[in-house]
Design an enzyme around this catalytic site. Sequence first.
Site, PDB file in Angstrom:
ATOM      1  N   THR A  71     -10.370   0.783 -21.426  1.00 17.07           N
ATOM      2  CA  THR A  71      -8.958   1.024 -21.893  1.00 17.07           C
ATOM      3  C   THR A  71      -8.551  -0.182 -22.619  1.00 17.07           C
ATOM      4  O   THR A  71      -8.073  -0.239 -23.894  1.00 17.07           O
ATOM      5  CB  THR A  71      -8.268   1.196 -20.891  1.00 17.07           C
ATOM      6  N   THR A  72      -8.811  -1.390 -21.901  1.00 17.45           N
ATOM      7  CA  THR A  72      -8.132  -2.740 -22.406  1.00 17.45           C
ATOM      8  C   THR A  72      -8.699  -3.201 -23.808  1.00 17.45           C
ATOM      9  O   THR A  72      -8.527  -3.814 -24.648  1.00 17.45           O
ATOM     10  CB  THR A  72      -8.496  -3.826 -21.539  1.00 17.45           C
TER      11      THR A  72
ATOM     12  N   TYR B 263      -5.940  14.685 -19.497  1.00 16.98           N
ATOM     13  CA  TYR B 263      -5.336  15.825 -20.419  1.00 16.98           C
ATOM     14  C   TYR B 263      -5.509  17.018 -19.520  1.00 16.98           C
ATOM     15  O   TYR B 263      -4.487  17.838 -19.533  1.00 16.98           O
ATOM     16  CB  TYR B 263      -5.613  15.824 -21.614  1.00 16.98           C
TER      17      TYR B 263
ATOM     18  N   TYR C 265     -13.481   5.571 -12.086  1.00 11.98           N
ATOM     19  CA  TYR C 265     -12.217   4.881 -12.399  1.00 11.98           C
ATOM     20  C   TYR C 265     -11.162   6.029 -12.323  1.00 11.98           C
ATOM     21  O   TYR C 265     -11.003   6.863 -12.924  1.00 11.98           O
ATOM     22  CB  TYR C 265     -12.408   4.549 -14.019  1.00 11.98           C
TER      23      TYR C 265
ATOM     24  N   ARG D  66      -2.493   7.088 -16.599  1.00 19.65           N
ATOM     25  CA  ARG D  66      -3.175   7.417 -17.739  1.00 19.65           C
ATOM     26  C   ARG D  66      -3.783   8.732 -17.887  1.00 19.65           C
ATOM     27  O   ARG D  66      -3.781   9.366 -19.072  1.00 19.65           O
ATOM     28  CB  ARG D  66      -4.041   6.374 -18.222  1.00 19.65           C
TER      29      ARG D  66
ATOM     30  N   LYS E 273     -13.185   1.964  -9.057  1.00 22.78           N
ATOM     31  CA  LYS E 273     -12.089   0.993  -9.797  1.00 22.78           C
ATOM     32  C   LYS E 273     -10.564   1.977  -9.499  1.00 22.78           C
ATOM     33  O   LYS E 273     -10.386   2.997 -10.165  1.00 22.78           O
ATOM     34  CB  LYS E 273     -12.270   0.615 -11.245  1.00 22.78           C
TER      35      LYS E 273
ATOM     36  N   ILE F 273     -11.051  -5.496 -11.755  1.00 24.95           N
ATOM     37  CA  ILE F 273     -11.410  -5.561 -12.943  1.00 24.95           C
ATOM     38  C   ILE F 273     -10.406  -6.012 -13.686  1.00 24.95           C
ATOM     39  O   ILE F 273      -9.208  -5.170 -13.940  1.00 24.95           O
ATOM     40  CB  ILE F 273     -12.129  -3.977 -13.512  1.00 24.95           C
TER      41      ILE F 273
END
Length: 294
Positions: free
Chosen positions: A47-48, A110, A136, A141, A165, A207
Site C-alpha cells: 500500500t505505502t 470491495y 494482512y 481499506r 500484519k 511493518i
Amino acid sequence: MNNIFRGLGIALITPFTEDGAVDYESLSRLIDYQLDNGADFLCILATTGETPCLSLAERAQIKSAIVRQVAGRVPILMGCGGNNTAAVVEELKNGDFSGIDGVLSVCPYYNKPSQEGLYQHFKAIAAATELPVVLYNVPGRTGINLKPETTCRLARDCKNIVAIKEASGSLEQVDEIIKYKPNDFEVISGDDALTFPMIACGAVGVISVIGNALPKEFSRMIRLEFNGEFEAAQKIHHKFTDLYSLLFVDGNPAGVKALLTEMGFIKNQLRLPLVPTRVTTLQKISSIIKELKL
C-alpha cells in the site's frame, strides 16, 4: 515454517521524480539509510509503495532494483494480493519471486467475502507458493475484517502462513489472536501508533510507515520493549504521538512523503488519485521535526 519478519519492517515508499517517473536514485539512497539505521526487513510493493498506481513493468523493475540493493542484508516481504483469488494464485505460480523471502497478502477488498470465503481465499494462496505468507488485515481499506477465529484457523491449517500484519485498530482483537494462535504463528503490528501496546501484548514487530523516515528512533523503541525496558520505550512512543496522526490525516503515503521531503530524501511527488499533503499539514510536520531536532 518459522516467521522471519520480526522487529522493524519498513513499508517502503516509491519515490518519484518531478516528471512522475520512478526515482531509482532516491530509492537506493533511502534503502541504505534504513538498513544502516536499524531496519530488520523491508516490505515492498504494498500500500505505502503506491503499488496500484505502478505498471507491471515498473513493479518488476522496482523489485529487481530493491533485491540488488539489499543484497541479502535483510529479508524482503513483497505484496501479492487482491480480490480475485485465481489471479493472485496465477501470479504466485508464474511470477518472478527470486530474491523474495515471503509474500504479504491483503484481505480481498470491495467484494466483502464471508469468513469462509476469506479462509478459502488464503488457503488457496498458501497452496500456490512455497514462500512464507503473511496475512494482512486492514478493514479500514478493504471493508472486511479477518476475524481472530479465521486467522487462527488459517494458521493451524496452512503450514506456510506464518504471521499476520494486523491493522484492525483493535487491541482486543490482537490479544484474542495471540491468546488462541498456534505457537509457530506470530502477530506483526500494521499501525505505527499501536506498535508500543501491541508489542506489549505479544506482537513481534511492525511493518512501519514512519520507519521510512525515522528508522533509528522507531527501531530503538522496539528493541527497548523486547528487552523489557517499557518506560524508556514509552517515552519514544509518546515523542511521536502527534506525528503518527499527522502522517495519515491526508492519506498514506502523502504524510511520510512530506516528512521525507522535509528531510531531503525525496521529491514530494505522488501519483493520482493520491496528492501531496495540505500546506497546513506540511507546516505542522516541519514544526515537529524541528522540535525533535531530527
